[in-house]
Motif scaffolding. Structure first.
Motif, PDB file in Angstrom:
ATOM      1  N   ALA A 194       0.853  -1.200   0.000  1.00 23.22           N
ATOM      2  CA  ALA A 194       0.000   0.000   0.000  1.00 23.22           C
ATOM      3  C   ALA A 194       0.883   1.243   0.000  1.00 23.22           C
ATOM      4  O   ALA A 194       1.394   1.654   1.040  1.00 23.22           O
ATOM      5  CB  ALA A 194      -0.920  -0.004   1.219  1.00 23.22           C
ATOM      6  N   GLY A 251      -0.068   4.241  -0.650  1.00 27.06           N
ATOM      7  CA  GLY A 251      -0.814   5.457  -0.339  1.00 27.06           C
ATOM      8  C   GLY A 251      -1.359   6.122  -1.583  1.00 27.06           C
ATOM      9  O   GLY A 251      -2.121   7.084  -1.496  1.00 27.06           O
ATOM     10  N   SER A 266      -4.354   1.569  -3.397  1.00 21.98           N
ATOM     11  CA  SER A 266      -5.509   1.726  -2.506  1.00 21.98           C
ATOM     12  C   SER A 266      -6.736   1.041  -3.092  1.00 21.98           C
ATOM     13  O   SER A 266      -7.519   0.408  -2.378  1.00 21.98           O
ATOM     14  CB  SER A 266      -5.790   3.213  -2.271  1.00 21.98           C
ATOM     15  OG  SER A 266      -4.709   3.839  -1.613  1.00 21.98           O
ATOM     16  N   GLU A 323      -8.786  -1.999  -1.297  1.00 21.91           N
ATOM     17  CA  GLU A 323     -10.220  -1.896  -1.001  1.00 21.91           C
ATOM     18  C   GLU A 323     -10.985  -3.055  -1.624  1.00 21.91           C
ATOM     19  O   GLU A 323     -11.818  -3.696  -0.975  1.00 21.91           O
ATOM     20  CB  GLU A 323     -10.762  -0.569  -1.521  1.00 21.91           C
ATOM     21  CG  GLU A 323     -12.101  -0.135  -0.916  1.00 21.91           C
ATOM     22  CD  GLU A 323     -13.291  -0.887  -1.482  1.00 21.91           C
ATOM     23  OE1 GLU A 323     -14.329  -0.988  -0.792  1.00 21.91           O
ATOM     24  OE2 GLU A 323     -13.212  -1.368  -2.635  1.00 21.91           O
ATOM     25  N   HIS A 359       3.542  -0.746   4.047  1.00 26.96           N
ATOM     26  CA  HIS A 359       3.891   0.531   3.403  1.00 26.96           C
ATOM     27  C   HIS A 359       5.377   0.806   3.575  1.00 26.96           C
ATOM     28  O   HIS A 359       5.948   0.600   4.645  1.00 26.96           O
ATOM     29  CB  HIS A 359       3.081   1.673   4.045  1.00 26.96           C
ATOM     30  CG  HIS A 359       3.476   3.032   3.551  1.00 26.96           C
ATOM     31  ND1 HIS A 359       3.113   3.503   2.322  1.00 26.96           N
ATOM     32  CD2 HIS A 359       4.211   4.023   4.130  1.00 26.96           C
ATOM     33  CE1 HIS A 359       3.604   4.723   2.154  1.00 26.96           C
ATOM     34  NE2 HIS A 359       4.271   5.062   3.240  1.00 26.96           N
ATOM     35  N   TYR A 399      -1.054   9.057   3.931  1.00 22.80           N
ATOM     36  CA  TYR A 399      -2.046   8.485   3.013  1.00 22.80           C
ATOM     37  C   TYR A 399      -2.270   7.003   3.294  1.00 22.80           C
ATOM     38  O   TYR A 399      -3.405   6.504   3.244  1.00 22.80           O
ATOM     39  CB  TYR A 399      -1.580   8.673   1.568  1.00 22.80           C
ATOM     40  CG  TYR A 399      -1.670  10.098   1.084  1.00 22.80           C
ATOM     41  CD1 TYR A 399      -2.891  10.663   0.734  1.00 22.80           C
ATOM     42  CD2 TYR A 399      -0.527  10.881   0.974  1.00 22.80           C
ATOM     43  CE1 TYR A 399      -2.971  11.970   0.271  1.00 22.80           C
ATOM     44  CE2 TYR A 399      -0.594  12.193   0.522  1.00 22.80           C
ATOM     45  CZ  TYR A 399      -1.822  12.728   0.175  1.00 22.80           C
ATOM     46  OH  TYR A 399      -1.903  14.023  -0.268  1.00 22.80           O
ATOM     47  N   ALA A 400      -1.192   6.269   3.572  1.00 25.01           N
ATOM     48  CA  ALA A 400      -1.328   4.842   3.856  1.00 25.01           C
ATOM     49  C   ALA A 400      -2.158   4.614   5.120  1.00 25.01           C
ATOM     50  O   ALA A 400      -2.994   3.694   5.175  1.00 25.01           O
ATOM     51  CB  ALA A 400       0.053   4.209   4.003  1.00 25.01           C
ATOM     52  N   LEU A 426      -5.829   5.195   4.401  1.00 25.36           N
ATOM     53  CA  LEU A 426      -6.419   4.014   3.774  1.00 25.36           C
ATOM     54  C   LEU A 426      -6.694   2.936   4.814  1.00 25.36           C
ATOM     55  O   LEU A 426      -7.778   2.334   4.823  1.00 25.36           O
ATOM     56  CB  LEU A 426      -5.475   3.465   2.699  1.00 25.36           C
ATOM     57  CG  LEU A 426      -5.855   2.107   2.098  1.00 25.36           C
ATOM     58  CD1 LEU A 426      -7.137   2.225   1.281  1.00 25.36           C
ATOM     59  CD2 LEU A 426      -4.714   1.546   1.261  1.00 25.36           C
ATOM     60  N   LEU A 464     -13.419   4.874  -1.658  1.00 25.45           N
ATOM     61  CA  LEU A 464     -12.135   5.286  -1.100  1.00 25.45           C
ATOM     62  C   LEU A 464     -12.238   6.702  -0.551  1.00 25.45           C
ATOM     63  O   LEU A 464     -13.073   7.491  -1.001  1.00 25.45           O
ATOM     64  CB  LEU A 464     -11.042   5.234  -2.176  1.00 25.45           C
ATOM     65  CG  LEU A 464     -10.545   3.857  -2.613  1.00 25.45           C
ATOM     66  CD1 LEU A 464      -9.579   4.000  -3.790  1.00 25.45           C
ATOM     67  CD2 LEU A 464      -9.877   3.115  -1.465  1.00 25.45           C
ATOM     68  N   ILE A 466      -7.483  10.422  -1.241  1.00 26.15           N
ATOM     69  CA  ILE A 466      -6.789   9.438  -2.077  1.00 26.15           C
ATOM     70  C   ILE A 466      -7.351   9.459  -3.490  1.00 26.15           C
ATOM     71  O   ILE A 466      -6.594   9.400  -4.471  1.00 26.15           O
ATOM     72  CB  ILE A 466      -6.897   8.031  -1.456  1.00 26.15           C
ATOM     73  CG1 ILE A 466      -6.103   7.973  -0.153  1.00 26.15           C
ATOM     74  CG2 ILE A 466      -6.415   6.961  -2.432  1.00 26.15           C
ATOM     75  CD1 ILE A 466      -6.184   6.655   0.585  1.00 26.15           C
TER      76      ILE A 466
END
Length: 566
Positions: free
Chosen positions: A226, A228, A233, A237, A249, A262-263, A266, A487, A491
């Motif tokens: 992941a 990010g 992402s 998901e 990550h 960002y990671a 998520l 999401l 992102i």
């Protein structure tokens, strides 16, 4: 090691006693493979499928019922299944072998032909063990590889080892090998030009969901890389819907390489935790190239740290496979050109949508409006200038190597000569993305799956109007719209991407003397492939640009690969 195999096919009739002595499979077939590769057989073992096959129509068996010739079985599988697989059919009596590699390219496929055998496999080292001739480097192919590292030609950097490109069927008979593009991507270009943007987005989500469902059924517990970014992402998901997912990550200490925010966003959205690993240059051995057994230098030194951490993580969570979002930019139409505007003009003629699409392209590329219209006009009025070419990097190459460079393009582009310029660019980008799938997690016991490069995704994305990817002034707009309900918006709307320039800088700084010494005393300069005068000049400079560092590291990685074979 994952996704590895070697098939030794004896040509001509051999007695049962000879087969027993040699330990061959029936009909002269000897197979060795890694545990992650499923194997299916038909026609008394004369037809093999290695890998994962998923049916388009819901049927379960990869082989049709009834007695058929070996080659006909190959055609049936290629026509009705997708996944990551290689099909090999062998008729020793007719001295005929057929090989098919699915379009995703997730399983490497090379072959070599001798009078008494055909060898098919993933490792040039293992293949050459059973060949009569000694393995030798094709130095001109090495030069081509340095100038176009993401172009997969039939010729590899080892004499006698030939690649089966994705979607290609190779028939080897008494006249030698015959290559044909069985899966022809040009058949899908523009197939769904009548879609509305909303219809295209809805169908894209359905296909992505179906593809991840299939991969998760095969690999129910996945370690997802992941980053990010949007692509990984989306994979995380969708995979969470159908299987068990754990997130890993990677970040660096440089500001541009830290995407943990960002990671973690998520992970919170998916109600999961994310393991964050700091990538450090001091754990990297620049004197090692992990693709040394392959017939091309494909591994990068900086990915060693990712491979090692990924394997530790996958082992700790008992993962079945690594899932990677690689190829998303390529498949999801990150074109950054005005060519889709030319295709829109040919589709609609003069219309209001031309202006709005041109503005969308400006917003995505940052190019002024007049430049967008100029490039589109050139593509409209002089389409012959838009060739099925491949970009080549000649920096630091010797002039003699540049002058002898191959002009070969990718088989996909050769089949799409009449396609629009944006379609050609999209097709080339996908081919380039597939070429990068053979270097991550090379030593892992688990395969690395690239769901976004699955055949159903590629086929749908090629069929959609190229200008849809710029809608609303967002790159990859169609994919973003398809995933928007699922999401976090930060992102979905990301327009930047993290980079590992800081890690490359550290690798170069820590190993600078070793790198230049290896190049100066190396095989590339002795075979007049690189310009050592230019490289020596750079060595004396205090400041070297990021692109120059990356280029020197690439030359050094290739040098190390060559030393494995010298």
């Amino acid at each position: 090691m994952n996704t590895s195999y070697r098939i030794d096919l004896r040509r001509g009739v051999e007695s049962s006693a000879e087969a027993q002595i040699l330990g061959h499979r029936p009909q002269g077939i000897q197979l060795e493979h890694s545990p992650d590769l499923n194997v299916a057989r038909a026609e008394d073992g004369k037809v093999l499928i290695l890998g994962d096959c998923f049916p388009y129509d819901g049927t379960k068996s990869p082989f049709s019922r009834g007695s058929k010739g070996a080659a006909e079985h190959v055609h049936d599988v290629a026509r009705n299944y997708w996944g990551r697989f290689v099909v090999v059919a062998h008729d020793p009596d007719k001295r005929l072998t057929a090989i098919y590699r699915d379009p995703s390219g997730m399983i490497p496929c090379y072959y070599a032909v001798e009078p008494e055998r055909v060898v098919v496999g993933t490792s040039a080292v293992e293949m050459t063990k059973v060949l009569a001739s000694q393995a030798r480097i094709d130095w001109m192919s090495v030069a081509d590889c340095l100038m176009a590292s993401d172009l997969r030609e039939h010729r590899t950097c080892i004499d006698q080892i030939i690649e089966v490109t994705p979607g290609e069927m190779v028939v080897i008979d008494t006249d030698g090998p015959h290559h044909q593009l069985y899966w022809d991507p040009s058949a899908f270009l523009g197939r769904n030009d009548e879609y509305s943007f909303e219809e295209a987005a809805e169908n894209l989500w359905k296909v992505l969901n179906q593809v991840l469902a299939a991969w998760c059924a095969r690999y129910p517990r996945a370690a997802v890389s992941a980053s990010g970014g949007f692509d990984s992402s989306a994979i995380a998901e969708l995979a969470t819907r159908h299987g068990t997912v754990e997130l890993l990550h990677f970040y660096t200490r440089s500001p541009g390489g830290d995407e943990r925010a960002y990671a973690e966003q998520l992970a919170n959205h998916l109600d999961k935790t994310v393991r964050c690993e700091c990538s450090e240059a001091d754990s990297i051995d620049v004197t090692e190239n992990r693709s040394g057994f392959r017939p091309r230098p494909s591994a990068c030194s900086f990915t060693q740290v990712f491979d090692d951490a990924s394997e530790r993580f996958a082992t700790a969570i008992d993962a079945c496979a690594h899932f990677n979002g690689g190829g998303g930019d390529n498949v999801f139409g990150k074109l950054h050109s005005a060519y889709p505007l030319a295709e829109l003009y040919r589709h609609t003629g003069l219309s209001r949508s031309l202006v709005s699409t041109a503005i969308n392209i400006c917003d995505v590329t940052g190019v002024e409006l007049w430049s967008v219209f100029r490039q589109a006009a050139q593509a409209i009025w002089n389409p012959g200038r838009i060739a099925a070419s491949w970009p080549r990097q000649t920096e630091l190459m010797a002039s003699s190597a540049i002058s002898m460079a191959s002009n070969e393009s990718h088989p996909w582009l050769q089949s799409a000569r009449s396609a629009g310029p944006g379609q050609k660019q999209h097709l080339r980008n996908i081919a380039r993305g597939i070429a990068t799938t053979d270097y991550l997690n090379i030593r892992s016991t688990r395969p690395t799956i690239y769901p976004l490069l699955s055949q159903p995704v590629i086929e749908l994305c090629l069929s959609i109007p190229t200008w849809f990817w710029f809608m609303g002034g967002r790159d990859r707009a169609l994919a973003r719209t398809a995933m928007q309900p699922f999401l976090p918006m930060p992102i979905i709307n990301r327009s930047t991407k993290g980079a590992f320039d800081g890690l490359l800088y550290q690798i170069f700084a820590l190993n600078r003397d070793q790198i230049f010494r290896d190049l100066n005393d190396g095989t590339l300069v002795s075979h007049k492939l690189i310009d050592m005068d230019q490289i020596t000049h750079l060595q004396t400079q205090d400041a070297i640009s990021a692109s120059q560092r990356a280029r020197i590291l690439q030359l050094h990685e290739t040098e190390i690969w060559c030393r494995n074979w010298c």
